[in-house]
Scaffold this motif. Structure first.
Motif, PDB file in Angstrom:
ATOM      1  N   PHE A  23       0.502  -1.311  -0.122  1.00  0.00           N
ATOM      2  CA  PHE A  23       0.296   0.434   0.107  1.00  0.00           C
ATOM      3  C   PHE A  23       0.827   1.398   0.350  1.00  0.00           C
ATOM      4  O   PHE A  23       2.063   0.844   0.346  1.00  0.00           O
ATOM      5  CB  PHE A  23      -1.399  -0.168   1.325  1.00  0.00           C
ATOM      6  CG  PHE A  23      -1.437   1.210   0.851  1.00  0.00           C
ATOM      7  CD1 PHE A  23      -3.129   1.316   0.663  1.00  0.00           C
ATOM      8  CD2 PHE A  23      -1.327   2.144   2.193  1.00  0.00           C
ATOM      9  CE1 PHE A  23      -3.909   2.167   0.858  1.00  0.00           C
ATOM     10  CE2 PHE A  23      -2.226   3.326   2.432  1.00  0.00           C
ATOM     11  CZ  PHE A  23      -3.246   3.593   1.349  1.00  0.00           C
ATOM     12  N   ARG A  24       0.316   2.263  -1.127  1.00  0.00           N
ATOM     13  CA  ARG A  24       1.044   3.391  -0.672  1.00  0.00           C
ATOM     14  C   ARG A  24       0.569   4.263  -0.172  1.00  0.00           C
ATOM     15  O   ARG A  24      -0.594   5.063  -0.396  1.00  0.00           O
ATOM     16  CB  ARG A  24       1.155   3.672  -2.045  1.00  0.00           C
ATOM     17  CG  ARG A  24       2.380   3.222  -3.008  1.00  0.00           C
ATOM     18  CD  ARG A  24       2.077   3.943  -4.857  1.00  0.00           C
ATOM     19  NE  ARG A  24       2.804   2.524  -5.371  1.00  0.00           N
ATOM     20  CZ  ARG A  24       4.212   3.186  -5.819  1.00  0.00           C
ATOM     21  NH1 ARG A  24       3.382   4.765  -6.127  1.00  0.00           N
ATOM     22  NH2 ARG A  24       4.358   2.670  -6.685  1.00  0.00           N
ATOM     23  N   LYS A  43       1.222   7.732   2.877  1.00  0.00           N
ATOM     24  CA  LYS A  43       1.947   9.376   3.268  1.00  0.00           C
ATOM     25  C   LYS A  43       3.097   8.389   3.782  1.00  0.00           C
ATOM     26  O   LYS A  43       3.814   7.792   4.038  1.00  0.00           O
ATOM     27  CB  LYS A  43       1.380   9.535   4.450  1.00  0.00           C
ATOM     28  CG  LYS A  43       2.066  10.884   4.769  1.00  0.00           C
ATOM     29  CD  LYS A  43       1.403  11.860   6.376  1.00  0.00           C
ATOM     30  CE  LYS A  43       1.964  12.529   6.784  1.00  0.00           C
ATOM     31  NZ  LYS A  43       3.778  11.967   7.295  1.00  0.00           N
ATOM     32  N   TYR A  92       1.851  10.590  -3.466  1.00  0.00           N
ATOM     33  CA  TYR A  92       2.218   9.082  -3.171  1.00  0.00           C
ATOM     34  C   TYR A  92       2.901   8.126  -4.448  1.00  0.00           C
ATOM     35  O   TYR A  92       2.493   7.457  -4.552  1.00  0.00           O
ATOM     36  CB  TYR A  92       1.112   8.503  -2.677  1.00  0.00           C
ATOM     37  CG  TYR A  92      -0.077   9.240  -1.591  1.00  0.00           C
ATOM     38  CD1 TYR A  92       0.475   9.433  -0.380  1.00  0.00           C
ATOM     39  CD2 TYR A  92      -0.884   8.965  -1.645  1.00  0.00           C
ATOM     40  CE1 TYR A  92      -0.181   9.847   0.520  1.00  0.00           C
ATOM     41  CE2 TYR A  92      -1.329  10.040  -0.568  1.00  0.00           C
ATOM     42  CZ  TYR A  92      -1.383  10.809   0.592  1.00  0.00           C
ATOM     43  OH  TYR A  92      -1.342  11.254   1.123  1.00  0.00           O
ATOM     44  N   GLY A 127       5.866   7.881  -4.646  1.00  0.00           N
ATOM     45  CA  GLY A 127       7.019   7.138  -4.250  1.00  0.00           C
ATOM     46  C   GLY A 127       8.162   7.416  -5.005  1.00  0.00           C
ATOM     47  O   GLY A 127       9.780   6.451  -4.751  1.00  0.00           O
ATOM     48  N   ASP A 141      10.747   8.466  -2.068  1.00  0.00           N
ATOM     49  CA  ASP A 141      11.509   7.417  -1.355  1.00  0.00           C
ATOM     50  C   ASP A 141      12.703   6.357  -2.634  1.00  0.00           C
ATOM     51  O   ASP A 141      13.412   5.964  -1.861  1.00  0.00           O
ATOM     52  CB  ASP A 141       9.957   6.221  -1.375  1.00  0.00           C
ATOM     53  CG  ASP A 141      10.516   4.238  -0.859  1.00  0.00           C
ATOM     54  OD1 ASP A 141      11.573   3.909  -0.487  1.00  0.00           O
ATOM     55  OD2 ASP A 141       9.533   4.475   0.337  1.00  0.00           O
ATOM     56  N   MET A 201      10.828   7.131   3.439  1.00  0.00           N
ATOM     57  CA  MET A 201       9.669   5.544   2.293  1.00  0.00           C
ATOM     58  C   MET A 201       8.332   6.240   3.011  1.00  0.00           C
ATOM     59  O   MET A 201       7.796   6.159   3.704  1.00  0.00           O
ATOM     60  CB  MET A 201      10.326   4.560   3.661  1.00  0.00           C
ATOM     61  CG  MET A 201      11.682   4.763   3.395  1.00  0.00           C
ATOM     62  SD  MET A 201      12.230   3.176   4.748  1.00  0.00           S
ATOM     63  CE  MET A 201      11.969   1.901   3.942  1.00  0.00           C
ATOM     64  N   LEU A 202       7.721   5.350   1.669  1.00  0.00           N
ATOM     65  CA  LEU A 202       6.073   5.254   2.112  1.00  0.00           C
ATOM     66  C   LEU A 202       5.812   4.265   3.316  1.00  0.00           C
ATOM     67  O   LEU A 202       6.378   3.099   3.349  1.00  0.00           O
ATOM     68  CB  LEU A 202       5.504   4.525   0.511  1.00  0.00           C
ATOM     69  CG  LEU A 202       5.895   5.279  -0.498  1.00  0.00           C
ATOM     70  CD1 LEU A 202       5.047   5.218  -1.735  1.00  0.00           C
ATOM     71  CD2 LEU A 202       5.207   7.073  -0.328  1.00  0.00           C
ATOM     72  N   CYS A 261      -4.095  11.156  -3.645  1.00  0.00           N
ATOM     73  CA  CYS A 261      -4.506  10.829  -5.134  1.00  0.00           C
ATOM     74  C   CYS A 261      -4.466   9.505  -5.938  1.00  0.00           C
ATOM     75  O   CYS A 261      -4.151   9.442  -6.126  1.00  0.00           O
ATOM     76  CB  CYS A 261      -2.638  11.739  -6.444  1.00  0.00           C
ATOM     77  SG  CYS A 261      -3.096  12.081  -6.946  1.00  0.00           S
ATOM     78  N   TYR A 279      12.831  -0.085  -7.937  1.00  0.00           N
ATOM     79  CA  TYR A 279      12.992   0.505  -6.257  1.00  0.00           C
ATOM     80  C   TYR A 279      12.471  -0.616  -5.113  1.00  0.00           C
ATOM     81  O   TYR A 279      13.035  -0.836  -4.117  1.00  0.00           O
ATOM     82  CB  TYR A 279      12.983   2.046  -5.920  1.00  0.00           C
ATOM     83  CG  TYR A 279      11.304   2.017  -5.423  1.00  0.00           C
ATOM     84  CD1 TYR A 279      10.817   2.605  -4.846  1.00  0.00           C
ATOM     85  CD2 TYR A 279      10.150   2.609  -6.565  1.00  0.00           C
ATOM     86  CE1 TYR A 279       9.857   3.263  -4.240  1.00  0.00           C
ATOM     87  CE2 TYR A 279       9.168   2.742  -6.444  1.00  0.00           C
ATOM     88  CZ  TYR A 279       8.848   3.223  -4.862  1.00  0.00           C
ATOM     89  OH  TYR A 279       7.321   3.600  -4.685  1.00  0.00           O
ATOM     90  N   ARG A 310      14.580  -3.237  -2.935  1.00  0.00           N
ATOM     91  CA  ARG A 310      15.459  -2.907  -2.051  1.00  0.00           C
ATOM     92  C   ARG A 310      14.751  -3.982  -0.985  1.00  0.00           C
ATOM     93  O   ARG A 310      15.934  -4.608  -0.474  1.00  0.00           O
ATOM     94  CB  ARG A 310      14.920  -2.036  -0.986  1.00  0.00           C
ATOM     95  CG  ARG A 310      15.406  -1.520  -0.500  1.00  0.00           C
ATOM     96  CD  ARG A 310      14.660   0.239   0.151  1.00  0.00           C
ATOM     97  NE  ARG A 310      13.133  -0.072   0.093  1.00  0.00           N
ATOM     98  CZ  ARG A 310      12.923   1.672   0.371  1.00  0.00           C
ATOM     99  NH1 ARG A 310      13.318   2.640  -0.469  1.00  0.00           N
ATOM    100  NH2 ARG A 310      11.679   1.263   0.125  1.00  0.00           N
TER     101      ARG A 310
END
Ligand code: SF4
Ligand code: SF4
Ligand code: SF4
Lengths: 178, 271
Positions: free
Chosen positions: A28-29, A31, A76, A78, A81, A90-91, B138, B199, B203
């Protein structure tokens, strides 16, 4: 009655969200979470951010470098990140981001100490960034002499470094001609 | 686009903070929402409609979408306010009964978001009319929308607040110890893993590979390390990790070992 039986068979699909926490799925992305301790102020995130949600600027008195994140603008994606060399941003899983009446609550700020050029005394980066660079360079397997030689100009700003290079090469050619 | 809207006096007088809070208290159990699309990309609309499906069922709190601003208690505005939507937004604002609560939804509504510096937009609802609640995202997740509306009504508390960090330290952040005593190896592994898997997974791949190589009894021993990586990468459930761990081993680890030892083709792991 038949309808009720059918609904009982399939169970309740509604998330009981505000009354019990909603568990976000993996990947999940949310804040972007900022870790001030890890941030070195390299501004890679500010360059990468497509909506300029992150700004890295000197403050008015040029004493601090201010990292500022505006959650209202973040999409969001990323990319911060992705580029952050120290994983300072990081998200996260945080999705409860609404605020009421005061927009300032969406902001997050981190102030970092500024490094001044030892030649011209202009601010050009942060103290933490220099410390981080030195710390890493110590671990790439160079001996003391090479390290000292390679980091001779680490406290000099890019402008002055350019001047020094020009100066050095001019002197080199002058000596050669003689 | 220099002259902005000035809220007429009678609307301003009827929309004080106290009046709004009193109003919000009265409508806690049942409220009507009118949705104004001010040039949004429709992502936010889709999420608003996702939020009113039975999955989230906001009618538990009395949430109801209405088709007319004259019936609305809350105006939900999305989009960065394009030039064309400027007057329709004002008409909806003036038409809704006092006191009115305005919710800006999405990154666009809150601040202009990705379009904040485009030539044809105002860059956020609050540039035009006073906004009470901001729901960034968003688009915002349905849970965020529900949280936002519940925050507006005072059912839930807001989670975010302004934060400022400043401890004046100039120490370097902690750096993990290198497995070889040379950070260039880690740097190359990280670059390769991000190249291979992007990314986020990159990681993870990096962590997996470094963890695996630490298991090897002697990292300098090519044959032993090869066996360890072979064994541990076969244990991965996701075949992508298996292949990518082996690719990293073949390219980065062997290139690194080349400085010290002869490398022959048998040292490579089969993919
Ligand atoms: S997630 Fe994207 S929009 Fe948000 S701060 Fe990072 S780079 Fe900027
Ligand atoms: S990229 Fe990371 S370390 Fe650099 S300024 Fe941004 S958060 Fe700080
Ligand atoms: S916030 Fe994002 S999803 Fe919503 S209207 Fe703007 S661009 Fe579209």
């Amino acid at each position: 009655m038949k309808l009720l039986d059918m609904t009982r068979k399939y169970g309740n699909a509604t998330y009981n969200y505000p009354f019990e926490p909603y568990v976000v799925p993996e990947g999940f992305r949310g804040k972007p979470a900022y870790d001030y301790e890890k941030c070195i102020g390299c501004a890679a995130c500010a360059v990468a951010c497509p909506s300029n949600a992150i700004n890295v600027k000197l403050n008015e008195e040029k004493t601090k470098l201010v990292w500022e994140f505006d959650c209202a603008r973040c999409i969001y994606c990323g990319r911060c990140d992705e580029v952050c060399p120290t994983n300072a941003v990081m998200l996260s899983d945080e999705f409860e981001t609404a605020v009421r009446f005061d927009r300032k609550n969406l902001l997050e700020r981190g102030c970092l100490e500024v490094e001044y050029c030892e030649k011209c005394n202009k601010p050009f980066t942060t103290k933490k960034l220099i410390a981080y660079d030195l710390e890493r360079l110590k671990r790439v397997g160079w001996d003391e002499a090479t390290l000292a030689d390679k980091t001779k100009y680490i406290h000099t700003c890019p402008e002055c470094k350019k001047d020094i290079t020009v100066e050095n090469s001019t002197q080199y050619f002058v000596r050669k001609r003689k | 686009m220099s002259k902005t809207y000035v809220v007429p006096e009678e609307i301003a007088a009827a929309n004080t903070l106290e009046a709004k809070l009193r109003h919000l208290k009265n409508i806690k159990g049942s409220f009507n929402v009118f949705r104004v699309d001010c040039g949004s990309c429709n992502g936010c609309e889709i999420e608003i409609f996702a939020a009113i499906t039975p999955m989230w069922d906001p009618e538990r709190f009395g949430f109801k979408l209405v088709a007319n601003p004259r019936h609305a208690d809350i105006l939900v505005c999305s989009g960065p306010v394009t030039r064309q939507m400027y007057y329709p937004l004002l008409r909806a604002y003036e038409a809704s009964p006092n006191p009115k609560v305005v919710v800006a939804i999405g990154a666009c509504g809150s601040s202009g978001g990705i379009f904040h510096d485009a030539y044809s937009v105002w860059g956020g609802i609050d540039k035009v009319i006073p906004v009470d609640v901001y729901i960034p995202g968003c688009p915002p997740h349905p849970a965020t929308i529900i949280h936002g509306l519940a925050t507006a009504l005072g059912i839930l508390d807001q989670k975010l607040e302004f934060k400022e960090h400043d401890n004046g330290s100039s120490e370097s952040p902690k750096i993990d110890k290198s497995v070889f005593g040379n950070l260039l190896f880690e740097r190359d592994v990280l670059a390769k893993s991000k190249q291979l898997m992007g990314y986020l997974y990159g990681r993870k791949l990096f962590d997996k590979y470094i963890k695996a190589i630490k298991e090897s009894s002697d990292i300098q021993d090519i044959a032993k390390t090869k066996k360890t990586i072979e064994r541990l990468s076969s244990e991965e459930k996701d075949p992508r990790y298996k292949e990518c761990m082996r690719t990293i081993h073949n390219s980065v680890y062997l290139a690194h070992m080349k400085q010290f030892k002869e490398i022959n083709i048998a040292d490579q792991i089969e993919l």
